[in-house]
Scaffold this motif. Structure first.
Motif, short mmCIF file in Angstrom:
data_model
loop_
_atom_site.label_atom_id
_atom_site.label_comp_id
_atom_site.label_asym_id
_atom_site.label_seq_id
_atom_site.Cartn_x
_atom_site.Cartn_y
_atom_site.Cartn_z
N ASP A 83 0.82 -1.21 0.00
CA ASP A 83 0.00 0.00 0.00
C ASP A 83 0.85 1.26 0.00
O ASP A 83 0.36 2.34 -0.31
CB ASP A 83 -0.93 0.01 1.21
CG ASP A 83 -2.04 -1.03 1.09
OD1 ASP A 83 -2.45 -1.33 -0.05
OD2 ASP A 83 -2.48 -1.55 2.13
N ASN A 84 2.14 1.15 0.38
CA ASN A 84 3.01 2.32 0.45
C ASN A 84 4.31 2.07 -0.32
O ASN A 84 5.30 1.61 0.25
CB ASN A 84 3.30 2.70 1.90
CG ASN A 84 3.87 4.10 1.99
OD1 ASN A 84 4.66 4.51 1.14
ND2 ASN A 84 3.48 4.82 3.01
N GLN A 110 -2.40 2.86 -10.60
CA GLN A 110 -1.41 2.10 -9.83
C GLN A 110 -0.12 2.90 -9.68
O GLN A 110 0.31 3.58 -10.61
CB GLN A 110 -1.13 0.77 -10.54
CG GLN A 110 -0.24 -0.17 -9.79
CD GLN A 110 0.06 -1.44 -10.60
OE1 GLN A 110 0.16 -1.40 -11.82
NE2 GLN A 110 0.18 -2.54 -9.89
N THR A 127 1.52 -0.68 -5.95
CA THR A 127 0.24 -0.81 -5.26
C THR A 127 -0.59 -1.85 -6.00
O THR A 127 -0.31 -2.17 -7.18
CB THR A 127 -0.50 0.53 -5.21
OG1 THR A 127 -0.65 1.03 -6.54
CG2 THR A 127 0.23 1.54 -4.34
#
Length: 130
Positions: A83-84, A110, A127
């Motif tokens: 996610d990061n 993305q 992501t």
């Protein structure tokens, strides 16, 4: 039925490669042989494995093209989803990865970046695709 089981990276030092992936990406060691010539890490359903170049030469008598940071990456990559992206890229770099491409937002939303591990293998950090 066929199931994709693992990808094996041929490396100079199996222990060192495993330690990099443990530290940079948080994967855990599945096992390593007593001679440190083969090992695996847990990454989910599919395993990333490492074989020493010496062991690989036993199976591929005519040799193979070795990965190196001095050369362009192979036309293949490992893809890690997070996610990061920015944080994981920085963490990987802090443990020896080399930045290949800064995080960039793709037209489909993305976020994608590329690093190379200490052996020169290409890793996409991205992501999830929405």
């Amino acid at each position: 039925m066929v199931k994709f089981g693992y990808t094996i990276l041929y490396v100079a030092d199996v222990e060192k490669a495993i330690v990099f992936y443990e530290n940079a990406f948080g994967f855990s060691r599945k096992f390593i042989t007593p001679g440190n010539d083969y090992g695996e890490i847990n990454t989910g359903e599919t395993t990333i494995s490492f074989a020493s170049k010496k062991l690989a030469l036993q199976n591929l008598k005519e040799g193979f093209i070795e990965s190196s940071l001095e050369d362009k990456p192979f036309a293949i990559e490992l893809g890690f989803i997070t996610d990061n992206v920015g944080d994981l890229v920085q963490k990987a770099i802090s443990f020896g990865a080399v930045l290949a491409t800064e995080p960039k937002k793709k037209p489909w939303g993305q976020i994608v970046a590329y690093v190379r591990d200490p052996e020169g293998f290409l890793i996409e950090i991205c992501t999830p695709v929405q």
